[in-house]
Scaffold this active site. Structure first.
Site, PDB file in Angstrom:
ATOM      1  N   HIS A 435      28.314  -1.160  21.562  1.00 54.09           N
ATOM      2  CA  HIS A 435      27.702  -0.168  20.668  1.00 54.09           C
ATOM      3  C   HIS A 435      28.739   0.707  19.995  1.00 54.09           C
ATOM      4  O   HIS A 435      29.922   0.748  20.363  1.00 54.09           O
ATOM      5  CB  HIS A 435      26.681   0.683  21.432  1.00 54.09           C
ATOM      6  CG  HIS A 435      27.255   1.585  22.485  1.00 54.09           C
ATOM      7  ND1 HIS A 435      27.644   2.881  22.232  1.00 54.09           N
ATOM      8  CD2 HIS A 435      27.494   1.375  23.799  1.00 54.09           C
ATOM      9  CE1 HIS A 435      28.089   3.433  23.355  1.00 54.09           C
ATOM     10  NE2 HIS A 435      28.016   2.545  24.319  1.00 54.09           N
ATOM     11  N   CYS A 454      28.638   0.448  29.579  1.00 53.35           N
ATOM     12  CA  CYS A 454      28.544  -0.249  28.298  1.00 53.35           C
ATOM     13  C   CYS A 454      29.881  -0.217  27.568  1.00 53.35           C
ATOM     14  O   CYS A 454      30.803   0.504  27.967  1.00 53.35           O
ATOM     15  CB  CYS A 454      27.445   0.368  27.441  1.00 53.35           C
ATOM     16  SG  CYS A 454      25.780   0.086  28.101  1.00 53.35           S
TER      17      CYS A 454
END
Length: 535
Positions: A435, A454
Protein backbone atom coordinates in the site's frame (compact mmCIF):
# COMPACT_ATOMS: atom_id res chain seq x y z
CA UNK A 1 17.76 -9.37 -9.71
CA UNK A 2 17.70 -8.63 -13.39
CA UNK A 3 15.05 -10.05 -15.63
CA UNK A 4 17.36 -12.82 -16.91
CA UNK A 5 18.08 -13.74 -13.30
CA UNK A 6 14.57 -14.14 -12.09
CA UNK A 7 12.80 -16.03 -14.86
CA UNK A 8 13.34 -18.92 -17.21
CA UNK A 9 13.42 -21.95 -14.86
CA UNK A 10 11.32 -24.83 -16.10
CA UNK A 11 9.16 -26.89 -13.76
CA UNK A 12 10.83 -30.20 -13.05
CA UNK A 13 9.03 -33.49 -13.72
CA UNK A 14 7.31 -35.52 -11.07
CA UNK A 15 9.25 -38.24 -9.33
CA UNK A 16 6.84 -41.05 -9.96
CA UNK A 17 4.97 -41.72 -13.17
CA UNK A 18 1.25 -41.87 -12.32
CA UNK A 19 -0.11 -45.35 -12.53
CA UNK A 20 3.35 -46.97 -12.65
CA UNK A 21 3.20 -50.71 -12.16
CA UNK A 22 6.23 -51.81 -10.14
CA UNK A 23 7.93 -54.82 -11.67
CA UNK A 24 9.11 -57.84 -9.70
CA UNK A 25 12.85 -58.50 -9.38
CA UNK A 26 14.61 -60.47 -12.08
CA UNK A 27 17.22 -62.62 -10.35
CA UNK A 28 18.51 -63.94 -13.68
CA UNK A 29 20.13 -60.64 -14.61
CA UNK A 30 21.99 -59.87 -11.41
CA UNK A 31 23.01 -62.07 -8.51
CA UNK A 32 22.21 -59.31 -6.02
CA UNK A 33 18.76 -58.48 -7.40
CA UNK A 34 17.02 -60.69 -4.86
CA UNK A 35 19.07 -59.15 -2.05
CA UNK A 36 18.20 -55.65 -3.30
CA UNK A 37 14.50 -56.51 -3.33
CA UNK A 38 14.71 -57.89 0.20
CA UNK A 39 16.54 -54.78 1.47
CA UNK A 40 14.00 -52.33 0.04
CA UNK A 41 11.75 -50.39 2.37
CA UNK A 42 8.42 -51.02 0.65
CA UNK A 43 6.95 -47.94 2.33
CA UNK A 44 9.25 -45.72 0.26
CA UNK A 45 7.67 -45.45 -3.19
CA UNK A 46 10.55 -43.32 -4.44
CA UNK A 47 13.31 -45.84 -3.99
CA UNK A 48 11.09 -48.69 -5.13
CA UNK A 49 10.31 -46.80 -8.34
CA UNK A 50 14.04 -46.28 -8.91
CA UNK A 51 14.74 -50.02 -8.73
CA UNK A 52 11.65 -50.90 -10.72
CA UNK A 53 13.07 -48.75 -13.52
CA UNK A 54 16.13 -51.04 -13.62
CA UNK A 55 14.29 -54.32 -13.02
CA UNK A 56 15.64 -54.43 -9.44
CA UNK A 57 19.25 -54.91 -10.53
CA UNK A 58 21.93 -53.47 -8.24
CA UNK A 59 22.88 -49.90 -9.12
CA UNK A 60 26.23 -49.54 -7.34
CA UNK A 61 28.23 -52.64 -8.18
CA UNK A 62 30.78 -50.56 -10.17
CA UNK A 63 33.33 -48.78 -7.97
CA UNK A 64 33.70 -46.02 -10.56
CA UNK A 65 30.02 -45.23 -10.24
CA UNK A 66 30.34 -45.11 -6.44
CA UNK A 67 33.33 -42.77 -6.76
CA UNK A 68 31.31 -40.49 -9.08
CA UNK A 69 28.61 -40.28 -6.41
CA UNK A 70 31.18 -39.62 -3.68
CA UNK A 71 32.67 -36.78 -5.73
CA UNK A 72 29.23 -35.23 -6.33
CA UNK A 73 28.51 -35.45 -2.60
CA UNK A 74 31.83 -33.73 -1.80
CA UNK A 75 30.85 -30.92 -4.18
CA UNK A 76 27.75 -30.22 -2.07
CA UNK A 77 30.09 -28.17 0.14
CA UNK A 78 29.96 -25.51 -2.58
CA UNK A 79 26.19 -25.31 -1.97
CA UNK A 80 26.66 -24.81 1.77
CA UNK A 81 25.68 -28.39 2.61
CA UNK A 82 27.88 -30.74 4.64
CA UNK A 83 29.27 -33.71 2.64
CA UNK A 84 29.76 -35.68 5.87
CA UNK A 85 25.97 -35.78 6.29
CA UNK A 86 25.87 -38.07 3.25
CA UNK A 87 28.89 -40.21 4.11
CA UNK A 88 30.88 -39.01 1.11
CA UNK A 89 34.27 -40.09 2.48
CA UNK A 90 33.29 -43.59 3.54
CA UNK A 91 31.33 -44.67 0.47
CA UNK A 92 34.18 -46.47 -1.31
CA UNK A 93 35.31 -48.29 1.84
CA UNK A 94 31.72 -49.37 2.55
CA UNK A 95 31.47 -50.57 -1.06
CA UNK A 96 34.59 -52.74 -0.75
CA UNK A 97 33.41 -54.25 2.52
CA UNK A 98 29.98 -55.05 1.08
CA UNK A 99 31.45 -56.75 -1.99
CA UNK A 100 33.65 -58.89 0.22
CA UNK A 101 30.73 -59.81 2.51
CA UNK A 102 28.50 -61.19 -0.27
CA UNK A 103 25.16 -60.60 -1.95
CA UNK A 104 23.09 -59.78 1.13
CA UNK A 105 25.54 -57.12 2.31
CA UNK A 106 25.79 -55.77 -1.21
CA UNK A 107 22.00 -55.53 -1.45
CA UNK A 108 21.91 -53.54 1.78
CA UNK A 109 24.74 -51.28 0.61
CA UNK A 110 23.06 -50.74 -2.76
CA UNK A 111 19.71 -49.66 -1.35
CA UNK A 112 21.34 -47.51 1.35
CA UNK A 113 23.45 -45.76 -1.29
CA UNK A 114 20.39 -45.06 -3.43
CA UNK A 115 18.64 -43.61 -0.37
CA UNK A 116 21.68 -41.37 0.15
CA UNK A 117 21.52 -40.23 -3.46
CA UNK A 118 17.82 -39.40 -3.27
CA UNK A 119 18.28 -37.58 0.05
CA UNK A 120 21.09 -35.46 -1.40
CA UNK A 121 19.02 -34.66 -4.50
CA UNK A 122 16.09 -33.55 -2.37
CA UNK A 123 18.30 -31.36 -0.17
CA UNK A 124 19.99 -29.78 -3.17
CA UNK A 125 16.69 -29.22 -4.94
CA UNK A 126 14.39 -27.84 -2.25
CA UNK A 127 16.44 -27.66 0.94
CA UNK A 128 17.61 -29.79 3.82
CA UNK A 129 15.47 -27.89 6.35
CA UNK A 130 11.69 -27.77 6.23
CA UNK A 131 11.06 -23.98 6.44
CA UNK A 132 8.00 -24.59 8.59
CA UNK A 133 10.32 -25.89 11.34
CA UNK A 134 12.02 -22.51 11.66
CA UNK A 135 9.20 -20.16 10.62
CA UNK A 136 5.74 -21.05 11.97
CA UNK A 137 4.14 -18.44 9.69
CA UNK A 138 5.64 -19.92 6.51
CA UNK A 139 3.09 -19.98 3.66
CA UNK A 140 5.15 -20.47 0.49
CA UNK A 141 4.47 -23.81 -1.27
CA UNK A 142 7.67 -25.83 -1.73
CA UNK A 143 8.27 -27.48 -5.10
CA UNK A 144 9.45 -30.95 -4.04
CA UNK A 145 9.30 -32.56 -7.48
CA UNK A 146 12.51 -34.24 -8.60
CA UNK A 147 13.11 -35.63 -12.09
CA UNK A 148 11.22 -38.86 -12.83
CA UNK A 149 12.63 -42.05 -11.33
CA UNK A 150 13.53 -43.34 -14.78
CA UNK A 151 15.62 -40.21 -15.47
CA UNK A 152 17.46 -40.58 -12.15
CA UNK A 153 18.13 -44.26 -12.88
CA UNK A 154 19.39 -43.44 -16.39
CA UNK A 155 21.84 -40.87 -15.00
CA UNK A 156 23.14 -43.41 -12.46
CA UNK A 157 23.47 -46.11 -15.11
CA UNK A 158 25.50 -43.72 -17.27
CA UNK A 159 27.66 -42.62 -14.34
CA UNK A 160 26.51 -39.02 -14.90
CA UNK A 161 25.99 -38.21 -11.26
CA UNK A 162 27.41 -34.68 -11.40
CA UNK A 163 25.08 -33.82 -14.29
CA UNK A 164 22.14 -35.17 -12.27
CA UNK A 165 23.08 -32.92 -9.36
CA UNK A 166 23.36 -29.95 -11.73
CA UNK A 167 19.89 -30.73 -13.05
CA UNK A 168 18.23 -30.41 -9.64
CA UNK A 169 20.34 -27.49 -8.38
CA UNK A 170 18.48 -24.13 -8.67
CA UNK A 171 19.29 -22.70 -12.10
CA UNK A 172 18.85 -18.99 -11.34
CA UNK A 173 21.85 -16.65 -11.50
CA UNK A 174 21.54 -15.39 -7.87
CA UNK A 175 22.02 -18.94 -6.61
CA UNK A 176 25.23 -19.35 -8.62
CA UNK A 177 26.46 -15.96 -7.40
CA UNK A 178 25.89 -17.05 -3.81
CA UNK A 179 27.90 -20.22 -4.50
CA UNK A 180 30.73 -18.12 -5.96
CA UNK A 181 30.57 -15.79 -2.97
CA UNK A 182 30.76 -18.75 -0.59
CA UNK A 183 33.92 -19.92 -2.36
CA UNK A 184 35.48 -16.45 -2.12
CA UNK A 185 34.74 -16.07 1.57
CA UNK A 186 36.07 -19.54 2.36
CA UNK A 187 39.28 -18.59 0.59
CA UNK A 188 39.41 -15.42 2.70
CA UNK A 189 39.08 -17.55 5.82
CA UNK A 190 41.85 -19.85 4.60
CA UNK A 191 44.09 -16.80 4.21
CA UNK A 192 43.38 -15.66 7.75
CA UNK A 193 40.23 -13.57 7.35
CA UNK A 194 40.38 -9.86 8.08
CA UNK A 195 41.68 -7.86 11.03
CA UNK A 196 39.39 -6.62 13.77
CA UNK A 197 39.04 -2.87 14.08
CA UNK A 198 39.76 -2.09 17.74
CA UNK A 199 37.38 -0.08 19.89
CA UNK A 200 38.20 3.56 19.51
CA UNK A 201 36.95 6.95 18.38
CA UNK A 202 34.57 7.51 15.51
CA UNK A 203 36.63 7.83 12.33
CA UNK A 204 35.70 10.61 9.92
CA UNK A 205 37.02 11.79 6.55
CA UNK A 206 40.08 13.97 7.11
CA UNK A 207 41.10 12.20 10.36
CA UNK A 208 44.65 11.01 10.89
CA UNK A 209 44.70 8.10 13.32
CA UNK A 210 46.44 4.71 13.69
CA UNK A 211 43.03 2.97 13.44
CA UNK A 212 42.67 4.27 9.89
CA UNK A 213 45.52 1.99 8.80
CA UNK A 214 43.66 -0.99 10.31
CA UNK A 215 40.47 0.19 8.56
CA UNK A 216 42.33 0.20 5.24
CA UNK A 217 43.60 -3.32 5.81
CA UNK A 218 40.13 -4.55 6.74
CA UNK A 219 38.58 -3.09 3.57
CA UNK A 220 41.38 -4.38 1.35
CA UNK A 221 40.82 -7.91 2.69
CA UNK A 222 37.17 -7.47 1.73
CA UNK A 223 38.10 -6.58 -1.85
CA UNK A 224 38.61 -2.80 -1.79
CA UNK A 225 42.05 -2.90 -3.36
CA UNK A 226 42.02 0.83 -4.28
CA UNK A 227 42.60 1.84 -0.65
CA UNK A 228 45.68 -0.34 -0.11
CA UNK A 229 48.68 1.48 1.31
CA UNK A 230 52.02 0.94 -0.42
CA UNK A 231 54.83 -0.94 1.32
CA UNK A 232 57.90 1.29 0.99
CA UNK A 233 60.22 -1.57 1.89
CA UNK A 234 59.54 -3.20 -1.50
CA UNK A 235 61.44 -0.47 -3.38
CA UNK A 236 63.71 1.38 -0.92
CA UNK A 237 64.27 4.98 -1.94
CA UNK A 238 61.47 5.00 -4.51
CA UNK A 239 58.65 7.51 -4.47
CA UNK A 240 55.44 5.50 -4.32
CA UNK A 241 52.11 7.05 -5.24
CA UNK A 242 50.00 5.66 -2.45
CA UNK A 243 47.83 7.05 0.34
CA UNK A 244 49.13 7.82 3.79
CA UNK A 245 47.88 4.68 5.58
CA UNK A 246 46.73 6.65 8.65
CA UNK A 247 44.90 9.43 6.77
CA UNK A 248 41.16 9.08 6.13
CA UNK A 249 41.16 10.40 2.56
CA UNK A 250 38.46 10.69 -0.10
CA UNK A 251 39.22 7.27 -1.62
CA UNK A 252 38.81 5.62 1.76
CA UNK A 253 35.58 7.53 2.37
CA UNK A 254 34.19 6.20 -0.93
CA UNK A 255 35.16 2.65 0.05
CA UNK A 256 33.46 3.03 3.45
CA UNK A 257 30.29 4.26 1.72
CA UNK A 258 30.30 1.23 -0.57
CA UNK A 259 30.67 -1.02 2.47
CA UNK A 260 27.81 0.77 4.25
CA UNK A 261 25.57 0.50 1.21
CA UNK A 262 26.18 -3.25 0.95
CA UNK A 263 25.36 -3.71 4.63
CA UNK A 264 22.21 -1.52 4.70
CA UNK A 265 23.86 1.04 6.97
CA UNK A 266 23.37 4.78 6.80
CA UNK A 267 25.67 5.84 3.95
CA UNK A 268 27.61 8.72 5.51
CA UNK A 269 31.25 7.60 5.09
CA UNK A 270 31.76 7.77 8.87
CA UNK A 271 32.96 4.76 10.86
CA UNK A 272 30.79 4.94 13.96
CA UNK A 273 29.56 2.13 16.25
CA UNK A 274 27.23 0.45 13.71
CA UNK A 275 29.72 0.50 10.85
CA UNK A 276 32.51 -0.67 13.16
CA UNK A 277 30.34 -3.56 14.36
CA UNK A 278 29.61 -4.61 10.76
CA UNK A 279 33.30 -4.41 9.86
CA UNK A 280 34.12 -6.65 12.82
CA UNK A 281 31.73 -9.49 11.99
CA UNK A 282 34.11 -12.47 11.56
CA UNK A 283 34.47 -14.02 8.11
CA UNK A 284 33.20 -17.32 9.54
CA UNK A 285 29.91 -15.69 10.43
CA UNK A 286 29.60 -14.27 6.93
CA UNK A 287 30.20 -17.77 5.54
CA UNK A 288 27.37 -19.09 7.71
CA UNK A 289 25.08 -16.33 6.44
CA UNK A 290 25.83 -17.24 2.83
CA UNK A 291 25.09 -20.90 3.55
CA UNK A 292 21.76 -20.00 5.18
CA UNK A 293 20.68 -17.95 2.21
CA UNK A 294 21.64 -20.69 -0.24
CA UNK A 295 19.19 -22.84 1.75
CA UNK A 296 16.53 -20.12 1.54
CA UNK A 297 17.11 -19.92 -2.21
CA UNK A 298 16.57 -23.67 -2.54
CA UNK A 299 13.18 -23.29 -0.87
CA UNK A 300 12.02 -20.79 -3.47
CA UNK A 301 14.00 -20.82 -6.71
CA UNK A 302 12.07 -23.33 -8.78
CA UNK A 303 9.33 -22.67 -11.28
CA UNK A 304 9.17 -18.92 -10.83
CA UNK A 305 6.67 -17.42 -13.27
CA UNK A 306 7.49 -15.30 -16.32
CA UNK A 307 6.17 -12.15 -14.66
CA UNK A 308 5.79 -11.64 -10.91
CA UNK A 309 6.29 -9.27 -8.00
CA UNK A 310 9.12 -10.09 -5.59
CA UNK A 311 9.11 -8.52 -2.13
CA UNK A 312 12.57 -8.77 -0.54
CA UNK A 313 11.70 -8.34 3.13
CA UNK A 314 15.13 -8.05 4.78
CA UNK A 315 16.44 -6.00 1.85
CA UNK A 316 13.50 -3.53 2.01
CA UNK A 317 12.99 -3.77 -1.76
CA UNK A 318 10.30 -4.63 -4.26
CA UNK A 319 10.99 -5.78 -7.81
CA UNK A 320 8.24 -6.18 -10.41
CA UNK A 321 9.42 -8.39 -13.28
CA UNK A 322 7.07 -7.27 -16.02
CA UNK A 323 5.77 -9.36 -18.93
CA UNK A 324 7.63 -7.12 -21.41
CA UNK A 325 11.02 -7.99 -19.90
CA UNK A 326 11.49 -4.73 -18.00
CA UNK A 327 11.92 -4.58 -14.23
CA UNK A 328 10.37 -1.93 -11.99
CA UNK A 329 12.08 -1.53 -8.60
CA UNK A 330 11.28 0.41 -5.49
CA UNK A 331 12.02 0.83 -1.80
CA UNK A 332 9.61 -0.58 0.75
CA UNK A 333 8.85 -0.39 4.46
CA UNK A 334 8.20 -3.75 6.19
CA UNK A 335 6.97 -4.96 9.56
CA UNK A 336 8.68 -4.21 12.84
CA UNK A 337 10.49 -7.13 14.52
CA UNK A 338 7.50 -7.70 16.80
CA UNK A 339 5.00 -7.45 13.88
CA UNK A 340 6.79 -9.34 11.19
CA UNK A 341 5.98 -9.33 7.51
CA UNK A 342 5.42 -13.02 6.65
CA UNK A 343 6.94 -15.08 3.85
CA UNK A 344 4.20 -16.11 1.45
CA UNK A 345 3.24 -16.71 -2.16
CA UNK A 346 -0.05 -15.46 -3.61
CA UNK A 347 -1.55 -13.59 -6.58
CA UNK A 348 -2.47 -9.91 -6.76
CA UNK A 349 -6.17 -9.82 -7.65
CA UNK A 350 -7.31 -6.22 -7.25
CA UNK A 351 -6.56 -2.68 -6.13
CA UNK A 352 -8.46 -0.49 -3.68
CA UNK A 353 -8.38 3.18 -4.61
CA UNK A 354 -9.10 5.95 -2.08
CA UNK A 355 -9.23 3.26 0.64
CA UNK A 356 -10.72 3.52 4.07
CA UNK A 357 -8.77 1.72 6.80
CA UNK A 358 -10.40 -0.55 9.34
CA UNK A 359 -7.89 -0.77 12.17
CA UNK A 360 -6.78 -4.42 12.59
CA UNK A 361 -7.51 -5.99 16.00
CA UNK A 362 -3.88 -6.08 17.19
CA UNK A 363 -3.23 -2.44 16.27
CA UNK A 364 -6.59 -1.46 17.74
CA UNK A 365 -5.85 -3.18 21.04
CA UNK A 366 -2.17 -2.28 21.40
CA UNK A 367 -1.94 1.15 19.72
CA UNK A 368 -5.18 3.00 19.07
CA UNK A 369 -7.26 2.32 22.21
CA UNK A 370 -4.41 3.34 24.57
CA UNK A 371 -4.08 6.62 22.61
CA UNK A 372 -7.83 7.27 22.84
CA UNK A 373 -7.70 6.72 26.61
CA UNK A 374 -4.94 9.32 26.89
CA UNK A 375 -6.42 11.79 24.40
CA UNK A 376 -10.22 11.97 23.79
CA UNK A 377 -9.66 14.07 20.65
CA UNK A 378 -7.33 11.54 19.01
CA UNK A 379 -10.04 9.93 16.84
CA UNK A 380 -11.30 13.24 15.48
CA UNK A 381 -7.80 14.40 14.54
CA UNK A 382 -7.13 11.13 12.72
CA UNK A 383 -10.48 11.25 10.87
CA UNK A 384 -11.54 7.99 12.53
CA UNK A 385 -15.02 6.75 13.39
CA UNK A 386 -16.23 4.16 15.88
CA UNK A 387 -18.28 1.39 14.24
CA UNK A 388 -20.31 -1.41 15.79
CA UNK A 389 -20.16 -4.93 14.30
CA UNK A 390 -23.51 -4.20 12.60
CA UNK A 391 -22.09 -1.08 10.92
CA UNK A 392 -23.70 1.54 13.21
CA UNK A 393 -21.59 4.63 13.92
CA UNK A 394 -21.05 5.61 17.56
CA UNK A 395 -19.84 8.86 19.03
CA UNK A 396 -16.56 8.35 20.95
CA UNK A 397 -18.20 9.46 24.22
CA UNK A 398 -20.72 6.60 23.89
CA UNK A 399 -17.92 4.03 24.36
CA UNK A 400 -16.42 2.96 27.69
CA UNK A 401 -12.79 2.96 26.56
CA UNK A 402 -11.68 1.05 29.66
CA UNK A 403 -13.81 -1.83 28.34
CA UNK A 404 -14.79 -0.93 24.74
CA UNK A 405 -16.17 -4.32 23.81
CA UNK A 406 -16.45 -5.44 20.21
CA UNK A 407 -16.21 -2.07 18.47
CA UNK A 408 -14.25 -1.29 15.31
CA UNK A 409 -12.47 1.89 14.31
CA UNK A 410 -12.37 2.97 10.69
CA UNK A 411 -10.31 5.79 9.19
CA UNK A 412 -11.95 7.67 6.31
CA UNK A 413 -10.29 7.99 2.92
CA UNK A 414 -8.11 11.01 2.48
CA UNK A 415 -4.54 12.28 2.33
CA UNK A 416 -3.82 11.27 5.94
CA UNK A 417 -5.25 7.76 5.66
CA UNK A 418 -2.71 5.19 6.86
CA UNK A 419 -3.05 3.29 3.56
CA UNK A 420 -2.53 6.38 1.41
CA UNK A 421 -4.29 6.53 -1.94
CA UNK A 422 -4.11 2.93 -3.15
CA UNK A 423 -3.84 -0.61 -1.79
CA UNK A 424 -2.58 -3.61 -3.81
CA UNK A 425 -4.36 -6.72 -2.50
CA UNK A 426 -3.67 -10.46 -2.66
CA UNK A 427 -5.34 -13.29 -0.67
CA UNK A 428 -3.40 -14.53 2.39
CA UNK A 429 -4.09 -15.69 5.91
CA UNK A 430 -2.06 -12.84 7.47
CA UNK A 431 -4.19 -10.03 5.99
CA UNK A 432 -1.13 -8.21 4.68
CA UNK A 433 -0.99 -6.20 1.47
CA UNK A 434 1.06 -3.61 -0.42
CA UNK A 435 0.00 0.00 0.00
CA UNK A 436 0.71 3.70 -0.22
CA UNK A 437 1.59 5.79 2.85
CA UNK A 438 1.50 9.44 3.91
CA UNK A 439 4.80 8.86 5.77
CA UNK A 440 6.99 9.21 2.68
CA UNK A 441 10.04 10.30 4.69
CA UNK A 442 10.61 6.73 5.94
CA UNK A 443 11.74 5.65 2.47
CA UNK A 444 14.89 7.74 2.88
CA UNK A 445 16.11 5.47 5.68
CA UNK A 446 18.42 2.54 4.89
CA UNK A 447 16.74 0.19 7.38
CA UNK A 448 12.98 0.40 7.09
CA UNK A 449 11.21 -1.99 9.49
CA UNK A 450 8.52 0.40 10.74
CA UNK A 451 5.15 -1.05 9.72
CA UNK A 452 2.70 -3.38 11.46
CA UNK A 453 3.27 -6.19 8.96
CA UNK A 454 1.96 -4.77 5.69
CA UNK A 455 4.34 -3.42 3.06
CA UNK A 456 4.47 0.26 2.16
CA UNK A 457 5.73 0.87 -1.37
CA UNK A 458 7.46 3.99 -2.62
CA UNK A 459 5.90 5.08 -5.91
CA UNK A 460 2.98 2.70 -5.47
CA UNK A 461 0.69 4.65 -7.82
CA UNK A 462 3.11 4.10 -10.71
CA UNK A 463 3.43 0.44 -9.69
CA UNK A 464 -0.34 -0.03 -9.54
CA UNK A 465 -0.82 1.55 -12.97
CA UNK A 466 1.77 -0.85 -14.41
CA UNK A 467 -0.19 -3.77 -12.93
CA UNK A 468 -3.35 -2.49 -14.59
CA UNK A 469 -1.61 -1.95 -17.92
CA UNK A 470 0.20 -5.30 -17.94
CA UNK A 471 -2.92 -7.25 -17.04
CA UNK A 472 -4.97 -5.63 -19.81
CA UNK A 473 -7.29 -3.87 -17.35
CA UNK A 474 -7.39 -0.61 -19.37
CA UNK A 475 -8.10 1.63 -16.38
CA UNK A 476 -6.61 5.06 -15.65
CA UNK A 477 -5.65 4.99 -11.99
CA UNK A 478 -5.19 8.75 -11.61
CA UNK A 479 -8.67 9.35 -13.03
CA UNK A 480 -10.10 6.88 -10.53
CA UNK A 481 -8.23 8.58 -7.68
CA UNK A 482 -9.53 11.98 -8.78
CA UNK A 483 -13.10 10.77 -8.39
CA UNK A 484 -12.48 10.47 -4.66
CA UNK A 485 -14.70 7.41 -4.32
CA UNK A 486 -13.54 4.28 -2.48
CA UNK A 487 -13.74 1.35 -4.87
CA UNK A 488 -12.11 -1.99 -5.69
CA UNK A 489 -10.58 -2.31 -9.16
CA UNK A 490 -9.89 -5.90 -10.30
CA UNK A 491 -6.93 -6.85 -12.45
CA UNK A 492 -7.99 -8.52 -15.69
CA UNK A 493 -5.37 -11.20 -14.95
CA UNK A 494 -3.95 -11.89 -11.45
CA UNK A 495 -0.24 -11.21 -10.96
CA UNK A 496 1.87 -13.66 -8.87
CA UNK A 497 3.56 -12.17 -5.82
CA UNK A 498 6.26 -13.66 -3.59
CA UNK A 499 7.31 -12.32 -0.18
CA UNK A 500 10.61 -13.79 1.00
CA UNK A 501 13.38 -13.13 3.53
CA UNK A 502 17.07 -13.03 2.56
CA UNK A 503 19.85 -11.74 4.80
CA UNK A 504 22.44 -12.09 2.00
CA UNK A 505 21.80 -11.04 -1.58
CA UNK A 506 24.21 -10.95 -4.55
CA UNK A 507 23.99 -7.89 -6.74
CA UNK A 508 24.31 -8.29 -10.55
CA UNK A 509 28.07 -7.63 -10.32
CA UNK A 510 28.46 -10.52 -7.86
CA UNK A 511 29.08 -8.37 -4.74
CA UNK A 512 27.34 -9.79 -1.69
CA UNK A 513 25.04 -7.54 0.29
CA UNK A 514 24.71 -8.52 3.95
CA UNK A 515 21.50 -7.39 5.62
CA UNK A 516 20.69 -7.16 9.33
CA UNK A 517 18.71 -10.17 10.52
CA UNK A 518 15.78 -7.98 11.57
CA UNK A 519 13.53 -10.90 12.51
CA UNK A 520 16.26 -12.98 14.22
CA UNK A 521 15.74 -15.97 11.95
CA UNK A 522 19.32 -16.82 11.02
CA UNK A 523 20.39 -18.60 14.22
CA UNK A 524 17.46 -21.03 14.26
CA UNK A 525 18.03 -21.88 10.61
CA UNK A 526 21.77 -22.36 11.16
CA UNK A 527 21.12 -24.82 13.99
CA UNK A 528 18.69 -26.77 11.82
CA UNK A 529 20.99 -26.73 8.79
CA UNK A 530 23.97 -27.97 10.81
CA UNK A 531 22.02 -30.68 12.64
CA UNK A 532 23.34 -34.10 11.55
CA UNK A 533 20.90 -36.19 9.56
CA UNK A 534 20.95 -38.93 12.17
CA UNK A 535 19.66 -36.61 14.91
Amino acid sequence: MRRSVAIGAMLLGILLVPGMSLAQPSTARDGTASAVAQALDRRDDTIEAFYAARDFRAAWHDARRVEALAEALRDLAADGLEPADYGAERLLADHRQAREAGDQAMGRFDTATTRTLLTALRHLHHGKVDPRRVDPDWEVPINERLPPAAAIEAAVAAGEIAALFDRVRPSYAPYERLRQGLSRYRELRRLGGWPRLPEGPTLRPGDVHPDVARLRERLVRGGEMAVAAADASILPGATLEAPDPERFDAELEAAVKRFQRRHLLEVDGIVGPQTRAALNVPVGRRIDQIRLNLERARWLMHGLPEAFVLVDIAGYRLAYFRPNGETWRSRIVVGRPYRRTPSLRSRITHLTVNPTWTVPPTILREDVIPKVRRDPDYLARQNMQVITPSGQRLAPWQVDWSNPGNVMIRQSAGPDNALGQVVVRFPNDHLVYLHDTPAQGLFAREQRAFSSGCIRVQGVIEFAQLLLDDSGSERDLRALLAEGRTRNVPLAEPMPVVLHYWTVHPDPAGHLEFRPDIYQRDDALLRALDRPLSS
